[in-house]
Design a protein around this motif. Sequence first.
Motif, mmCIF file in Angstrom:
data_model
loop_
_atom_site.group_PDB
_atom_site.id
_atom_site.type_symbol
_atom_site.label_atom_id
_atom_site.label_comp_id
_atom_site.label_asym_id
_atom_site.label_seq_id
_atom_site.Cartn_x
_atom_site.Cartn_y
_atom_site.Cartn_z
ATOM 1 N N LEU A 55 9.789 -3.440 -3.620
ATOM 2 C CA LEU A 55 8.748 -3.242 -4.438
ATOM 3 C C LEU A 55 8.438 -1.879 -4.978
ATOM 4 O O LEU A 55 8.481 -1.961 -6.155
ATOM 5 N N ARG A 56 8.385 -0.819 -4.338
ATOM 6 C CA ARG A 56 8.205 0.523 -4.839
ATOM 7 C C ARG A 56 9.226 0.994 -5.681
ATOM 8 O O ARG A 56 8.976 2.034 -6.445
ATOM 9 N N GLU A 57 10.722 0.683 -5.239
ATOM 10 C CA GLU A 57 11.709 1.278 -5.872
ATOM 11 C C GLU A 57 11.624 0.706 -7.299
ATOM 12 O O GLU A 57 12.122 1.627 -8.007
ATOM 13 N N ARG A 58 11.307 -0.509 -7.625
ATOM 14 C CA ARG A 58 11.205 -0.760 -8.998
ATOM 15 C C ARG A 58 9.846 -0.531 -9.646
ATOM 16 O O ARG A 58 9.636 -0.155 -10.869
ATOM 17 N N LEU A 59 8.571 -0.416 -8.718
ATOM 18 C CA LEU A 59 7.449 -0.205 -9.445
ATOM 19 C C LEU A 59 6.950 1.192 -10.045
ATOM 20 O O LEU A 59 6.618 1.596 -10.963
ATOM 21 N N ALA A 60 7.715 2.393 -9.258
ATOM 22 C CA ALA A 60 7.292 3.738 -9.218
ATOM 23 C C ALA A 60 7.847 4.182 -10.791
ATOM 24 O O ALA A 60 7.091 4.829 -11.649
ATOM 25 N N HIS A 69 -1.044 7.843 -14.771
ATOM 26 C CA HIS A 69 -2.435 8.256 -13.819
ATOM 27 C C HIS A 69 -2.228 7.423 -12.441
ATOM 28 O O HIS A 69 -3.231 7.686 -11.565
ATOM 29 N N LEU A 70 -1.530 6.564 -12.306
ATOM 30 C CA LEU A 70 -1.580 5.575 -11.219
ATOM 31 C C LEU A 70 -0.313 5.912 -10.037
ATOM 32 O O LEU A 70 0.654 5.949 -10.620
ATOM 33 N N THR A 71 -0.626 5.848 -8.957
ATOM 34 C CA THR A 71 0.452 5.977 -7.949
ATOM 35 C C THR A 71 0.895 4.494 -7.423
ATOM 36 O O THR A 71 -0.009 3.582 -7.778
ATOM 37 N N CYS A 72 1.885 4.389 -7.004
ATOM 38 C CA CYS A 72 2.393 3.069 -6.314
ATOM 39 C C CYS A 72 1.297 2.515 -5.135
ATOM 40 O O CYS A 72 0.797 1.334 -5.074
ATOM 41 N N ASP A 73 0.953 3.449 -4.458
ATOM 42 C CA ASP A 73 -0.344 3.342 -3.488
ATOM 43 C C ASP A 73 -1.444 2.698 -4.190
ATOM 44 O O ASP A 73 -2.169 1.544 -3.533
ATOM 45 N N TYR A 78 -4.937 -1.952 -4.612
ATOM 46 C CA TYR A 78 -5.896 -2.623 -5.555
ATOM 47 C C TYR A 78 -5.429 -4.012 -5.390
ATOM 48 O O TYR A 78 -6.092 -5.012 -5.312
ATOM 49 N N TRP A 79 -3.860 -4.338 -5.617
ATOM 50 C CA TRP A 79 -3.519 -5.666 -5.820
ATOM 51 C C TRP A 79 -3.759 -6.480 -4.546
ATOM 52 O O TRP A 79 -4.344 -7.516 -4.477
ATOM 53 N N PHE A 80 -3.318 -5.660 -3.225
ATOM 54 C CA PHE A 80 -3.409 -6.578 -2.161
ATOM 55 C C PHE A 80 -4.915 -7.020 -1.755
ATOM 56 O O PHE A 80 -5.249 -7.882 -1.272
ATOM 57 N N ARG A 81 -5.755 -6.003 -2.145
ATOM 58 C CA ARG A 81 -7.084 -6.124 -1.677
ATOM 59 C C ARG A 81 -7.793 -7.289 -2.490
ATOM 60 O O ARG A 81 -8.405 -7.981 -2.020
ATOM 61 N N GLU A 113 6.217 -6.186 1.375
ATOM 62 C CA GLU A 113 5.028 -5.422 1.640
ATOM 63 C C GLU A 113 3.597 -6.283 1.557
ATOM 64 O O GLU A 113 2.788 -6.103 2.567
ATOM 65 N N ARG A 114 3.739 -7.146 0.699
ATOM 66 C CA ARG A 114 2.323 -8.094 0.645
ATOM 67 C C ARG A 114 2.312 -9.006 2.084
ATOM 68 O O ARG A 114 1.454 -9.203 2.530
#
Length: 200
Positions: A55-60, A69-73, A78-81, A113-114
């Motif tokens: 996920l993060r490899e593609r998202l970053a 202005h946004l990090t992967c974290d 936000y998405w998961f919550r 991750e999810r």
Amino acid sequence: MKAMMIDVDGVIVAHPDPRGWSVNLERDLGLKVEVLQEKFFAPNFEDIVHGRAALRERLAPVLAEIAPHLTCDQLCDYWFRADSHLDHELLAELAEVRARGVELHLATVQEHERAAYLWETMGLKDRFDAMHYAAALGHAKPAPGFYAEIEARTGFAPQDLFFIDDKAANVEAARARGWKAAVWTTGRQRLADLLAEAGL
């Protein structure tokens, strides 16, 4: 019936707004959902959800381009919550089924991750016996391999299984393998009624 296989999104997890978890994304994080869909989900999610990419490899790199202005974290948190609205009424019905000795398994299209968030952080591990998800299986619904791999991993025969999912195509694919299966529509039916209709 020895085990029930239950979908997650649209069944166990049902967002109160039909537009889903990203309905307030622009307001809350300053990122247009259309841009995220075009730049991240459309070209990347097939690989991610099948376990071929992280996920993060593609998202970053995408976030660096469209939302520096946004990090992967920040986005993943936000998405998961935002995508964690449990259907407690259905969960109560499922608990009654489990109390009668039927195993409950999640059968869902998720990336790693999810899936971990659902199982560990949201505590679904306390309510279900196992979780089978696309990135771990290497197959996504409605591909036959998704269902075949679950059979191989659990040892259950098709006739031992009852599956509920909110998408008719996924239900039909399960039936094609010999599973009993029914389409779930949140808020419109009770689990007991679906079981009765299936002769269970």
